[in-house]
Design a protein around this motif. Sequence first.
Motif, PDB file in Angstrom:
ATOM      1  N   LYS A 214       0.843  -1.199   0.000  1.00  0.00           N
ATOM      2  CA  LYS A 214       0.000   0.000   0.000  1.00  0.00           C
ATOM      3  C   LYS A 214       0.880   1.251   0.000  1.00  0.00           C
ATOM      4  O   LYS A 214       1.882   1.336   0.701  1.00  0.00           O
ATOM      5  CB  LYS A 214      -0.912   0.021   1.222  1.00  0.00           C
ATOM      6  CG  LYS A 214      -2.021  -1.020   1.205  1.00  0.00           C
ATOM      7  CD  LYS A 214      -3.134  -0.610   0.264  1.00  0.00           C
ATOM      8  CE  LYS A 214      -4.407  -1.406   0.479  1.00  0.00           C
ATOM      9  NZ  LYS A 214      -4.272  -2.840   0.357  1.00  0.00           N
ATOM     10  N   ILE A 215       0.464   2.243  -0.817  1.00  0.00           N
ATOM     11  CA  ILE A 215       1.130   3.536  -0.850  1.00  0.00           C
ATOM     12  C   ILE A 215       0.759   4.316   0.410  1.00  0.00           C
ATOM     13  O   ILE A 215      -0.376   4.265   0.879  1.00  0.00           O
ATOM     14  CB  ILE A 215       0.723   4.315  -2.109  1.00  0.00           C
ATOM     15  CG1 ILE A 215       1.239   3.587  -3.360  1.00  0.00           C
ATOM     16  CG2 ILE A 215       1.260   5.736  -2.080  1.00  0.00           C
ATOM     17  CD1 ILE A 215       2.741   3.547  -3.493  1.00  0.00           C
ATOM     18  N   CYS A 216       1.721   5.059   0.938  1.00  0.00           N
ATOM     19  CA  CYS A 216       1.458   5.819   2.153  1.00  0.00           C
ATOM     20  C   CYS A 216       2.316   7.078   2.179  1.00  0.00           C
ATOM     21  O   CYS A 216       3.235   7.243   1.367  1.00  0.00           O
ATOM     22  CB  CYS A 216       1.751   4.976   3.396  1.00  0.00           C
ATOM     23  SG  CYS A 216       3.492   4.542   3.596  1.00  0.00           S
ATOM     24  N   ILE A 217       1.984   7.966   3.110  1.00  0.00           N
ATOM     25  CA  ILE A 217       2.853   9.089   3.445  1.00  0.00           C
ATOM     26  C   ILE A 217       3.742   8.634   4.583  1.00  0.00           C
ATOM     27  O   ILE A 217       3.268   8.037   5.553  1.00  0.00           O
ATOM     28  CB  ILE A 217       2.040  10.323   3.866  1.00  0.00           C
ATOM     29  CG1 ILE A 217       1.126  10.770   2.725  1.00  0.00           C
ATOM     30  CG2 ILE A 217       2.947  11.465   4.271  1.00  0.00           C
ATOM     31  CD1 ILE A 217       0.195  11.917   3.111  1.00  0.00           C
ATOM     32  N   LEU A 218       5.026   8.889   4.476  1.00  0.00           N
ATOM     33  CA  LEU A 218       5.985   8.454   5.488  1.00  0.00           C
ATOM     34  C   LEU A 218       6.754   9.670   6.004  1.00  0.00           C
ATOM     35  O   LEU A 218       7.299  10.446   5.215  1.00  0.00           O
ATOM     36  CB  LEU A 218       6.953   7.432   4.893  1.00  0.00           C
ATOM     37  CG  LEU A 218       8.003   6.841   5.839  1.00  0.00           C
ATOM     38  CD1 LEU A 218       7.331   6.026   6.944  1.00  0.00           C
ATOM     39  CD2 LEU A 218       8.993   5.969   5.058  1.00  0.00           C
ATOM     40  N   TYR A 260      12.030   6.327  11.363  1.00  0.00           N
ATOM     41  CA  TYR A 260      10.890   7.080  10.848  1.00  0.00           C
ATOM     42  C   TYR A 260       9.892   7.306  11.983  1.00  0.00           C
ATOM     43  O   TYR A 260       9.858   6.562  12.966  1.00  0.00           O
ATOM     44  CB  TYR A 260      10.228   6.335   9.700  1.00  0.00           C
ATOM     45  CG  TYR A 260      11.160   6.011   8.560  1.00  0.00           C
ATOM     46  CD1 TYR A 260      12.160   6.903   8.174  1.00  0.00           C
ATOM     47  CD2 TYR A 260      11.065   4.794   7.863  1.00  0.00           C
ATOM     48  CE1 TYR A 260      13.029   6.593   7.128  1.00  0.00           C
ATOM     49  CE2 TYR A 260      11.919   4.486   6.822  1.00  0.00           C
ATOM     50  CZ  TYR A 260      12.899   5.388   6.458  1.00  0.00           C
ATOM     51  OH  TYR A 260      13.757   5.084   5.432  1.00  0.00           O
ATOM     52  N   CYS A 261       9.068   8.346  11.817  1.00  0.00           N
ATOM     53  CA  CYS A 261       8.151   8.746  12.890  1.00  0.00           C
ATOM     54  C   CYS A 261       6.758   8.114  12.744  1.00  0.00           C
ATOM     55  O   CYS A 261       6.262   7.470  13.659  1.00  0.00           O
ATOM     56  CB  CYS A 261       8.003  10.266  12.905  1.00  0.00           C
ATOM     57  SG  CYS A 261       9.564  11.139  13.126  1.00  0.00           S
ATOM     58  N   TRP A 262       6.132   8.304  11.594  1.00  0.00           N
ATOM     59  CA  TRP A 262       4.790   7.777  11.371  1.00  0.00           C
ATOM     60  C   TRP A 262       4.547   7.568   9.892  1.00  0.00           C
ATOM     61  O   TRP A 262       5.279   8.075   9.039  1.00  0.00           O
ATOM     62  CB  TRP A 262       3.712   8.664  11.982  1.00  0.00           C
ATOM     63  CG  TRP A 262       3.694  10.130  11.585  1.00  0.00           C
ATOM     64  CD1 TRP A 262       4.157  11.178  12.310  1.00  0.00           C
ATOM     65  CD2 TRP A 262       3.183  10.693  10.357  1.00  0.00           C
ATOM     66  NE1 TRP A 262       3.964  12.365  11.637  1.00  0.00           N
ATOM     67  CE2 TRP A 262       3.363  12.088  10.447  1.00  0.00           C
ATOM     68  CE3 TRP A 262       2.585  10.169   9.219  1.00  0.00           C
ATOM     69  CZ2 TRP A 262       2.984  12.973   9.413  1.00  0.00           C
ATOM     70  CZ3 TRP A 262       2.201  11.029   8.188  1.00  0.00           C
ATOM     71  CH2 TRP A 262       2.403  12.410   8.304  1.00  0.00           C
ATOM     72  N   CYS A 263       3.501   6.806   9.602  1.00  0.00           N
ATOM     73  CA  CYS A 263       3.052   6.608   8.229  1.00  0.00           C
ATOM     74  C   CYS A 263       1.542   6.768   8.197  1.00  0.00           C
ATOM     75  O   CYS A 263       0.864   6.603   9.212  1.00  0.00           O
ATOM     76  CB  CYS A 263       3.463   5.249   7.681  1.00  0.00           C
ATOM     77  SG  CYS A 263       2.821   3.842   8.623  1.00  0.00           S
ATOM     78  N   MET A 264       1.012   7.121   7.027  1.00  0.00           N
ATOM     79  CA  MET A 264      -0.427   7.352   6.878  1.00  0.00           C
ATOM     80  C   MET A 264      -0.916   6.665   5.615  1.00  0.00           C
ATOM     81  O   MET A 264      -0.376   6.882   4.530  1.00  0.00           O
ATOM     82  CB  MET A 264      -0.724   8.858   6.805  1.00  0.00           C
ATOM     83  CG  MET A 264      -2.203   9.195   6.751  1.00  0.00           C
ATOM     84  SD  MET A 264      -2.509  10.976   6.523  1.00  0.00           S
ATOM     85  CE  MET A 264      -1.762  11.651   8.000  1.00  0.00           C
ATOM     86  N   PHE A 265      -1.963   5.843   5.796  1.00  0.00           N
ATOM     87  CA  PHE A 265      -2.541   5.093   4.683  1.00  0.00           C
ATOM     88  C   PHE A 265      -3.940   5.625   4.377  1.00  0.00           C
ATOM     89  O   PHE A 265      -4.620   6.175   5.248  1.00  0.00           O
ATOM     90  CB  PHE A 265      -2.645   3.593   5.026  1.00  0.00           C
ATOM     91  CG  PHE A 265      -1.326   2.916   5.208  1.00  0.00           C
ATOM     92  CD1 PHE A 265      -0.669   2.332   4.138  1.00  0.00           C
ATOM     93  CD2 PHE A 265      -0.735   2.845   6.467  1.00  0.00           C
ATOM     94  CE1 PHE A 265       0.549   1.688   4.304  1.00  0.00           C
ATOM     95  CE2 PHE A 265       0.475   2.207   6.644  1.00  0.00           C
ATOM     96  CZ  PHE A 265       1.119   1.635   5.571  1.00  0.00           C
ATOM     97  N   PHE A 266      -4.373   5.412   3.129  1.00  0.00           N
ATOM     98  CA  PHE A 266      -5.714   5.801   2.690  1.00  0.00           C
ATOM     99  C   PHE A 266      -6.422   4.533   2.225  1.00  0.00           C
ATOM    100  O   PHE A 266      -6.085   3.966   1.189  1.00  0.00           O
ATOM    101  CB  PHE A 266      -5.633   6.829   1.564  1.00  0.00           C
ATOM    102  CG  PHE A 266      -4.924   8.088   1.965  1.00  0.00           C
ATOM    103  CD1 PHE A 266      -5.604   9.148   2.539  1.00  0.00           C
ATOM    104  CD2 PHE A 266      -3.543   8.207   1.784  1.00  0.00           C
ATOM    105  CE1 PHE A 266      -4.952  10.311   2.920  1.00  0.00           C
ATOM    106  CE2 PHE A 266      -2.869   9.351   2.164  1.00  0.00           C
ATOM    107  CZ  PHE A 266      -3.583  10.411   2.738  1.00  0.00           C
ATOM    108  N   LEU A 267      -7.407   4.091   2.980  1.00  0.00           N
ATOM    109  CA  LEU A 267      -8.105   2.833   2.691  1.00  0.00           C
ATOM    110  C   LEU A 267      -9.495   3.098   2.157  1.00  0.00           C
ATOM    111  O   LEU A 267     -10.070   4.152   2.379  1.00  0.00           O
ATOM    112  CB  LEU A 267      -8.195   2.005   3.974  1.00  0.00           C
ATOM    113  CG  LEU A 267      -6.872   1.708   4.683  1.00  0.00           C
ATOM    114  CD1 LEU A 267      -7.126   0.875   5.929  1.00  0.00           C
ATOM    115  CD2 LEU A 267      -5.879   1.017   3.763  1.00  0.00           C
TER     116      LEU A 267
END
Length: 267
Positions: A214-218, A260-267
């Motif tokens: 899955k693509i995410c913001i990292l 890394y600090c966090w990641c964000m996914f769009f489901l």
Amino acid sequence: PLLNSPLVEVPPPPPLPPQISQSEVANASQKRISHQRIKTDVPKKEDFLNFLTNPVLPGRRSPLASPRRIYQNNFSPGRGNAIQAAVASIFGQTLLDVPNFNEMPEGYEAAIARFYKQGAEDGMCVKMKLDGTCKDGNWSYKASEVKYLRSPEDKERVEVIRENCIRKIDSVFNDERFTLSQLGEFSKQIDKLLNMLSPVQNSSHKIAEEYNDKICILKGKSPRSDVGHVVVAKHLANGKFEMVHDTHPDSKFLDKSEAYCWCMFFL
């Protein structure tokens, strides 16, 4: 002298151009403008191929399998638009189509959730706080906290559901017809529902398989200075990430010497 010679024929002057009315001039100008517009609107070959592989349908906002390369143009610490460029890249849009989430009064998390919900009502933004472990120079990550991002409108709906649950609890436990076992099962269901309504889920587990590929913001540390930075990445498996697109024009991505600090996914 040569022109006066009888052996040379002087060509007659060219005929005068016919008179053109103002309406004909206007029509010709409009045709020229339309022709220019058609030429400029023809997509490039790579844009057309990208649309075939990543179609963005009107009215539906979905992450692309292969994000566009949109770059930030605001580099102010704390107010830059790297997140704006990352979201634009993931959804195949331009900076003009996406707000600068760092400047939104509700905060960037709620603003991103609202942006996604506007094009995907059933969509969910999931932000994970990462706990990194480095072995032989290779990092792997677990999700120490899972947060379901909600827009201000979502928060209002959740509060209504929560209040209804509390009323239901009172009515059930005051009803003598229910046995202790039934009340115990009901309590488990209510606890599960309330946990789902909670925006933050504490965790110390591996990132679930549903997030693989899955693509995410990292987010991590910027390689240029002692500040944070976000890029577009892909979660592979077992807490591993692959860099996909750096929103900063120098394309140095993140500082690999720090977790890394966090990641964000769009489901």
